[in-house]
Design a protein around this motif. Structure first.
Motif, PDB file in Angstrom:
ATOM      1  N   ALA A   1       0.826  -1.207   0.000  1.00  0.00           N
ATOM      2  CA  ALA A   1       0.000   0.000   0.000  1.00  0.00           C
ATOM      3  C   ALA A   1       0.863   1.261   0.000  1.00  0.00           C
ATOM      4  N   ARG A   2       2.083   1.168   0.529  1.00  0.00           N
ATOM      5  CA  ARG A   2       2.981   2.329   0.615  1.00  0.00           C
ATOM      6  C   ARG A   2       4.134   2.258  -0.379  1.00  0.00           C
ATOM      7  N   TRP A   3       4.560   1.056  -0.752  1.00  0.00           N
ATOM      8  CA  TRP A   3       5.745   0.835  -1.595  1.00  0.00           C
ATOM      9  C   TRP A   3       5.359  -0.048  -2.781  1.00  0.00           C
ATOM     10  N   ARG A   4       4.624   0.489  -3.686  1.00  0.00           N
ATOM     11  CA  ARG A   4       4.227  -0.328  -4.829  1.00  0.00           C
ATOM     12  C   ARG A   4       5.439  -0.605  -5.711  1.00  0.00           C
ATOM     13  N   GLY A   5       5.286  -0.704  -6.932  1.00  0.00           N
ATOM     14  CA  GLY A   5       6.405  -0.984  -7.821  1.00  0.00           C
ATOM     15  C   GLY A   5       5.973  -1.773  -9.034  1.00  0.00           C
ATOM     16  N   GLY A   6       4.674  -1.843  -9.253  1.00  0.00           N
ATOM     17  CA  GLY A   6       4.192  -2.583 -10.413  1.00  0.00           C
ATOM     18  C   GLY A   6       3.893  -4.027 -10.083  1.00  0.00           C
ATOM     19  N   GLN A   7       3.634  -4.782 -11.130  1.00  0.00           N
ATOM     20  CA  GLN A   7       3.280  -6.193 -10.966  1.00  0.00           C
ATOM     21  C   GLN A   7       4.483  -7.052 -10.604  1.00  0.00           C
ATOM     22  N   ASP A   8       5.652  -6.685 -11.097  1.00  0.00           N
ATOM     23  CA  ASP A   8       6.855  -7.488 -10.875  1.00  0.00           C
ATOM     24  C   ASP A   8       7.708  -6.848  -9.782  1.00  0.00           C
ATOM     25  N   LEU A   9       7.421  -7.211  -8.547  1.00  0.00           N
ATOM     26  CA  LEU A   9       8.130  -6.604  -7.420  1.00  0.00           C
ATOM     27  C   LEU A   9       9.587  -7.030  -7.361  1.00  0.00           C
ATOM     28  N   ALA A  10       9.894  -8.228  -7.820  1.00  0.00           N
ATOM     29  CA  ALA A  10      11.297  -8.650  -7.862  1.00  0.00           C
ATOM     30  C   ALA A  10      12.090  -7.731  -8.795  1.00  0.00           C
ATOM     31  N   ALA A  11      11.508  -7.383  -9.927  1.00  0.00           N
ATOM     32  CA  ALA A  11      12.188  -6.462 -10.850  1.00  0.00           C
ATOM     33  C   ALA A  11      12.324  -5.076 -10.226  1.00  0.00           C
ATOM     34  N   ALA A  12      11.305  -4.646  -9.479  1.00  0.00           N
ATOM     35  CA  ALA A  12      11.367  -3.338  -8.816  1.00  0.00           C
ATOM     36  C   ALA A  12      12.475  -3.313  -7.772  1.00  0.00           C
ATOM     37  N   VAL A  13      12.586  -4.372  -6.983  1.00  0.00           N
ATOM     38  CA  VAL A  13      13.646  -4.445  -5.974  1.00  0.00           C
ATOM     39  C   VAL A  13      15.010  -4.480  -6.665  1.00  0.00           C
ATOM     40  N   ALA A  14      15.131  -5.260  -7.716  1.00  0.00           N
ATOM     41  CA  ALA A  14      16.404  -5.330  -8.452  1.00  0.00           C
ATOM     42  C   ALA A  14      16.785  -3.957  -9.012  1.00  0.00           C
ATOM     43  N   ARG A  15      15.792  -3.207  -9.511  1.00  0.00           N
ATOM     44  CA  ARG A  15      16.073  -1.838  -9.993  1.00  0.00           C
ATOM     45  C   ARG A  15      16.589  -0.961  -8.859  1.00  0.00           C
ATOM     46  N   ASP A  16      15.954  -1.087  -7.695  1.00  0.00           N
ATOM     47  CA  ASP A  16      16.413  -0.318  -6.527  1.00  0.00           C
ATOM     48  C   ASP A  16      17.874  -0.643  -6.216  1.00  0.00           C
TER      49      ASP A  16
ATOM     50  N   HIS B   1      22.508  17.354   1.985  1.00  0.00           N
ATOM     51  CA  HIS B   1      21.765  16.617   3.006  1.00  0.00           C
ATOM     52  C   HIS B   1      21.519  15.200   2.493  1.00  0.00           C
ATOM     53  N   ALA B   2      21.098  14.321   3.387  1.00  0.00           N
ATOM     54  CA  ALA B   2      20.775  12.942   3.015  1.00  0.00           C
ATOM     55  C   ALA B   2      19.280  12.708   3.197  1.00  0.00           C
ATOM     56  N   ASN B   3      18.785  11.650   2.539  1.00  0.00           N
ATOM     57  CA  ASN B   3      17.389  11.248   2.698  1.00  0.00           C
ATOM     58  C   ASN B   3      17.338   9.752   2.968  1.00  0.00           C
ATOM     59  N   ILE B   4      16.305   9.349   3.686  1.00  0.00           N
ATOM     60  CA  ILE B   4      16.131   7.941   4.075  1.00  0.00           C
ATOM     61  C   ILE B   4      14.743   7.481   3.652  1.00  0.00           C
ATOM     62  N   ASP B   5      14.645   6.204   3.294  1.00  0.00           N
ATOM     63  CA  ASP B   5      13.368   5.544   3.061  1.00  0.00           C
ATOM     64  C   ASP B   5      13.487   4.126   3.602  1.00  0.00           C
ATOM     65  N   ILE B   6      12.387   3.561   4.052  1.00  0.00           N
ATOM     66  CA  ILE B   6      12.434   2.260   4.729  1.00  0.00           C
ATOM     67  C   ILE B   6      11.127   1.499   4.519  1.00  0.00           C
ATOM     68  N   TYR B   7      11.230   0.185   4.451  1.00  0.00           N
ATOM     69  CA  TYR B   7      10.042  -0.672   4.564  1.00  0.00           C
ATOM     70  C   TYR B   7      10.399  -1.891   5.404  1.00  0.00           C
ATOM     71  N   LEU B   8       9.408  -2.333   6.182  1.00  0.00           N
ATOM     72  CA  LEU B   8       9.593  -3.433   7.125  1.00  0.00           C
ATOM     73  C   LEU B   8       8.524  -4.494   6.947  1.00  0.00           C
ATOM     74  N   ASP B   9       8.912  -5.717   7.183  1.00  0.00           N
ATOM     75  CA  ASP B   9       7.965  -6.816   7.219  1.00  0.00           C
ATOM     76  C   ASP B   9       6.937  -6.522   8.317  1.00  0.00           C
ATOM     77  N   PRO B  10       5.645  -6.604   8.001  1.00  0.00           N
ATOM     78  CA  PRO B  10       4.628  -6.350   9.025  1.00  0.00           C
ATOM     79  C   PRO B  10       4.783  -7.235  10.266  1.00  0.00           C
TER      80      PRO B  10
ATOM     81  N   ARG C   1       1.336   9.570  -5.695  1.00  0.00           N
ATOM     82  CA  ARG C   1       0.145   8.876  -6.176  1.00  0.00           C
ATOM     83  C   ARG C   1      -0.032   7.588  -5.391  1.00  0.00           C
ATOM     84  N   GLY C   2      -1.217   7.377  -4.875  1.00  0.00           N
ATOM     85  CA  GLY C   2      -1.517   6.183  -4.099  1.00  0.00           C
ATOM     86  C   GLY C   2      -1.935   5.017  -4.978  1.00  0.00           C
ATOM     87  N   ALA C   3      -2.081   3.857  -4.356  1.00  0.00           N
ATOM     88  CA  ALA C   3      -2.496   2.650  -5.073  1.00  0.00           C
ATOM     89  C   ALA C   3      -3.846   2.834  -5.737  1.00  0.00           C
TER      90      ALA C   3
END
Length: 170
Positions: free
Chosen positions: A34-49, A82-91, A150-152
């Motif tokens: 809901a917060r960190w989408r990335g399209g249908q192929d999340l493995a590809a999104a993570v690999a891009r990151d 300056h620096a910026n941070i972003d994070i996601y965690l397993d629920p 833009r939200g989901a």
């Protein structure tokens, strides 16, 4: 080169392509997606990151398992540095202080080892859990960035700009 960072409750280690499947599985959980989408192929999104030269991604390890990822980037123009941070965690680890520890650990590294005097983070304005987490690490609200992301559901949503000055890290 990004080094492994040791926090009070977690370890942050450089992400590798071997981490893609575990991180994509976390990104696929409804709470994270809901917060960190990335399209249908999340493995590809993570690999891009992981392949993004402008962002450093670290895996958050807690209790010997992958608990999420934390990323940082920067503005290097000397007058605006300056620096910026972003994070996601397993629920599964939400509410256990892992996020606060990860943010605090990375912020300490950015201040002490990279010399940043200011760090920003921009959670969705309605993400009270994230805002509480960042506040515990010492971040302060700066203001609302209207229709920032833009939200989901396809509509634009506000985000809260928060920052941390080096002397404010708790």
């Amino acid at each position: 080169m990004v080094k492994t960072l040791i926090g009070a409750r977690c370890v942050l280690r450089p992400a590798t392509m071997e981490d893609v499947a575990a991180l994509a599985a976390i990104r696929a959980t409804p709470q994270v997606y809901a917060r960190w989408r990335g399209g249908q192929d999340l493995a590809a999104a993570v690999a891009r990151d992981l392949g993004d030269a402008d962002v450093s991604t670290l895996v958050i390890v807690h209790a010997d398992r992958t608990a999420g990822a934390i990323q940082w980037g920067s503005e290097e123009e000397p007058d605006y540095r300056h620096a910026n941070i972003d994070i996601y965690l397993d629920p599964a680890v939400h509410g256990h202080g892992i996020g606060t520890d990860a943010v605090r650990t990375l912020a300490r590294h950015l201040i002490d080892d990279h010399g940043y005097h200011r760090i920003v983070i921009d959670p969705a304005a309605d993400n009270t859990a994230a805002i509480r987490c960042y506040t515990k690490a010492g971040f302060h609200p700066v203001g609302i960035m209207r229709q920032y992301e833009r939200g989901a559901d396809g509509t634009w949503h506000d985000s809260l700009l928060m920052d941390l000055l080096a002397g404010e890290l708790t």
